[in-house]
Write a protein that holds these residues in place. Structure first.
Motif, PDB file in Angstrom:
ATOM      1  N   ARG A 258       0.831  -1.197   0.000  1.00  0.00           N
ATOM      2  CA  ARG A 258       0.000   0.000   0.000  1.00  0.00           C
ATOM      3  C   ARG A 258       0.871   1.254   0.000  1.00  0.00           C
ATOM      4  O   ARG A 258       1.931   1.282   0.641  1.00  0.00           O
ATOM      5  N   ALA A 259       0.381   2.276  -0.683  1.00  0.00           N
ATOM      6  CA  ALA A 259       0.998   3.595  -0.561  1.00  0.00           C
ATOM      7  C   ALA A 259       0.499   4.234   0.731  1.00  0.00           C
ATOM      8  O   ALA A 259      -0.677   4.123   1.068  1.00  0.00           O
ATOM      9  N   ALA A 260       1.397   4.876   1.451  1.00  0.00           N
ATOM     10  CA  ALA A 260       1.037   5.504   2.723  1.00  0.00           C
ATOM     11  C   ALA A 260       1.683   6.875   2.806  1.00  0.00           C
ATOM     12  O   ALA A 260       2.682   7.154   2.125  1.00  0.00           O
ATOM     13  N   HIS A 261       1.092   7.714   3.644  1.00  0.00           N
ATOM     14  CA  HIS A 261       1.654   9.047   3.882  1.00  0.00           C
ATOM     15  C   HIS A 261       2.005   9.145   5.361  1.00  0.00           C
ATOM     16  O   HIS A 261       1.176   8.833   6.218  1.00  0.00           O
TER      17      HIS A 261
ATOM     18  N   THR B 116      13.232  -7.031   0.988  1.00  0.00           N
ATOM     19  CA  THR B 116      13.245  -6.692  -0.439  1.00  0.00           C
ATOM     20  C   THR B 116      11.852  -6.899  -1.005  1.00  0.00           C
ATOM     21  O   THR B 116      11.263  -7.972  -0.849  1.00  0.00           O
ATOM     22  N   VAL B 117      11.341  -5.861  -1.640  1.00  0.00           N
ATOM     23  CA  VAL B 117      10.043  -5.932  -2.299  1.00  0.00           C
ATOM     24  C   VAL B 117      10.257  -5.626  -3.773  1.00  0.00           C
ATOM     25  O   VAL B 117      10.693  -4.517  -4.126  1.00  0.00           O
ATOM     26  N   ARG B 118      10.006  -6.618  -4.620  1.00  0.00           N
ATOM     27  CA  ARG B 118      10.210  -6.469  -6.066  1.00  0.00           C
ATOM     28  C   ARG B 118      11.607  -5.919  -6.375  1.00  0.00           C
ATOM     29  O   ARG B 118      11.770  -4.946  -7.107  1.00  0.00           O
TER      30      ARG B 118
ATOM     31  N   ALA C 131       6.482   7.813  -2.907  1.00  0.00           N
ATOM     32  CA  ALA C 131       7.593   7.763  -3.869  1.00  0.00           C
ATOM     33  C   ALA C 131       8.063   6.335  -4.070  1.00  0.00           C
ATOM     34  O   ALA C 131       8.330   5.904  -5.207  1.00  0.00           O
ATOM     35  N   ASP C 132       8.188   5.572  -2.986  1.00  0.00           N
ATOM     36  CA  ASP C 132       8.621   4.175  -3.116  1.00  0.00           C
ATOM     37  C   ASP C 132       7.560   3.343  -3.828  1.00  0.00           C
ATOM     38  O   ASP C 132       7.891   2.451  -4.629  1.00  0.00           O
ATOM     39  N   PHE C 133       6.290   3.613  -3.547  1.00  0.00           N
ATOM     40  CA  PHE C 133       5.246   2.852  -4.222  1.00  0.00           C
ATOM     41  C   PHE C 133       5.279   3.111  -5.729  1.00  0.00           C
ATOM     42  O   PHE C 133       5.120   2.190  -6.538  1.00  0.00           O
ATOM     43  N   THR C 134       5.474   4.378  -6.110  1.00  0.00           N
ATOM     44  CA  THR C 134       5.542   4.715  -7.534  1.00  0.00           C
ATOM     45  C   THR C 134       6.714   4.009  -8.199  1.00  0.00           C
ATOM     46  O   THR C 134       6.606   3.540  -9.344  1.00  0.00           O
TER      47      THR C 134
ATOM     48  N   VAL D 167       0.374   1.721 -11.508  1.00  0.00           N
ATOM     49  CA  VAL D 167      -0.816   1.578 -10.662  1.00  0.00           C
ATOM     50  C   VAL D 167      -1.321   2.956 -10.262  1.00  0.00           C
ATOM     51  O   VAL D 167      -0.566   3.777  -9.734  1.00  0.00           O
ATOM     52  N   ARG D 168      -2.586   3.210 -10.512  1.00  0.00           N
ATOM     53  CA  ARG D 168      -3.196   4.474 -10.154  1.00  0.00           C
ATOM     54  C   ARG D 168      -4.334   4.217  -9.172  1.00  0.00           C
ATOM     55  O   ARG D 168      -4.935   3.153  -9.136  1.00  0.00           O
ATOM     56  N   GLY D 169      -4.653   5.229  -8.378  1.00  0.00           N
ATOM     57  CA  GLY D 169      -5.752   5.128  -7.424  1.00  0.00           C
ATOM     58  C   GLY D 169      -6.962   5.910  -7.891  1.00  0.00           C
ATOM     59  O   GLY D 169      -6.913   6.645  -8.888  1.00  0.00           O
TER      60      GLY D 169
END
Length: 431
Positions: free
Chosen positions: A159-162, A205-207, A240-243, A249-251
């Motif tokens: 998940r993207a988080a802030h 490590t993720v991807r 930034a890491d999710f991107t 992937v867009r929300g």
């Protein structure tokens, strides 16, 4: 009658057991069995309830109400059939009313818990364009612009988080410090950490992207229904890491908070200056977002209530027919009552009380059945998600009972007119 009592008891037991067993079929089975139990046990149950509801009527109307109660219970099978016809329509209406209000309350609580910002930008029928999010982040009036995004990786949901918003969904921190979330850092769900042997400070490590665990946390599990990811198998990273991990992937939702010292009007104007150029994007506040999510529930409830209202009207026609048949059967009895001094007004009142008692019993049983089915469904959903709980809209349920009473009064008019249409001497000679 014993069979009816057993079937009714089995239905109630199924509704009670549905939530602990987390079995949706038990809710359906409990509702069906309870209804058939009411039908089979009706010749005993309905007259008993008529007598109970008749007690306050006797205090108000005296002997007139006593005659109405005696007339109503004189043919138990007939009034049971009439009342149970009302149970169907009113039971379904009540179930939808209680279920809809409970669902709406759950949605609103979920929004309050998960959306802690002033403004929301949503995609209309499509994900948000990447450009609109970038332009919003470039506005100095806005301190937080977070696009909600998630993607699957192996048996993990990323998940993207802030950092400014992540604390709102956390229910506990087992290790580390969530405030350390930033570029190259991640929050890991408890179940995933236990399965992989991770703890705060562990390099993961993720991807093929190296990250370090900032904290092991508990949260609400998968972000969307039907996810194949086990509950708690969640990794949260900054936008930034999710991107970098999932660039395509867009929300469909972006959360926005104004910068310090910026008034709501200035913040809204800054957001509108961006979204006005994107026809597939919509701006709303929390209240409007809640209405958008619950609007479908309201529309469905209105449609279903309208359709089922026809069933209630048909059932009340049955009340009028039952009274009319009773009037025909009691022609001489009613004539004797009129001969010994029962006024025309009291004759009308007697038939009105009889109609109201029959309708009220059916309405109360219907409301009780519908509320019980919805309560079992909400209890089951609360086991699956903490956001759901039972909400009883007492005002609307009371309105349903009130409508049933008023309609019963209307249904008694024609039978009363028929009972009073024949002269007393002629009616006394009727066979």
């Amino acid at each position: 009658m014993a069979t009816g009592a057993l079937v009714l008891a089995a239905g109630i037991a199924a509704l009670v057991a549905a939530a602990p067993a987390v079995q949706v079929p038990l809710v359906a089975a409990g509702g069906v069995l309870s209804f058939f139990g009411i039908v089979l046990f009706g010749p005993v149950l309905v007259p008993a309830l008529v007598r109970v509801f008749g007690l306050p009527a006797r205090r108000l109307f005296g002997a007139t109400a006593g005659l109405a109660v005696a007339n109503a219970v004189g043919n138990p099978r007939r009034i049971a059939a009439t009342a149970t016809a009302l149970v169907i329509g009113i039971g379904l209406v009540s179930a939808f009313v209680v279920g809809a209000h409970s669902t709406k309350a759950g949605i609103e609580r979920s929004v309050d818990a998960e959306i802690g910002v002033d403004w929301l930008v949503t995609g209309i029928g499509a994900p948000l364009p990447a450009a609109v999010v970038g332009e919003l982040r470039a506005r100095p009036e806005l301190a937080v612009v977070h696009e909600q995004r998630s993607a699957l990786w192996s048996d993990v949901e990323v998940r993207a988080a802030h950092p400014a918003l992540v604390g709102r969904t956390l229910t506990g921190v087992l290790a580390g410090d969530p405030d350390r979330l930033g570029p190259g850092m991640a929050l890991v769900g408890r179940e995933l950490a236990e399965a992989r042997g991770w703890t705060a400070g562990t390099a993961i490590t993720v991807r093929d992207r190296p990250l370090r665990v900032a904290a092991v946390v508990t949260d609400d599990g998968p972000a969307f229904a039907g996810s194949p990811v086990p509950a708690g198998h969640v990794v949260q990273v900054v936008d930034a890491d999710f991107t970098a991990l999932f660039p395509d992937v867009r929300g469909v939702l972006a959360e926005i908070d104004p910068a310090d010292g910026i008034t709501p009007d200035r913040a809204r104007a800054a957001i509108e200056a961006v979204v006005v150029r994107y026809p597939t994007v919509n701006l709303m506040d929390q209240g409007a977002y809640k209405k958008m999510l619950t609007g479908t529930v309201d529309m469905l409830l209105a449609i279903v209530t309208g359709l089922l209202g026809l069933a209630v009207v048909i059932a009340l026609v049955g009340v009028a027919n039952t009274l009319s048949l009773s009037v025909v059967e009691r022609t001489r009895e009613n004539a004797v009552l009129r001969a010994v001094g029962l006024t025309r007004g009291r004759m009308r009142a007697m038939l009105a009380v009889e109609a109201v008692l029959i309708s009220l019993v059916g309405a109360v049983l219907g409301v009780g059945l519908g509320a019980a089915v919805s309560a079992a469904a909400m209890a089951l959903l609360s086991r699956m998600s903490d956001g759901f709980s039972l909400v009883l809209p007492l005002g609307q349920l009371g309105l349903i009972l009130g409508v049933a009473v008023v309609a019963a009064l209307a249904a008694s008019v024609l039978p009363a007119r028929r009972a009073l249409s024949r002269p007393v001497v002629e009616a006394l000679g009727a066979q």
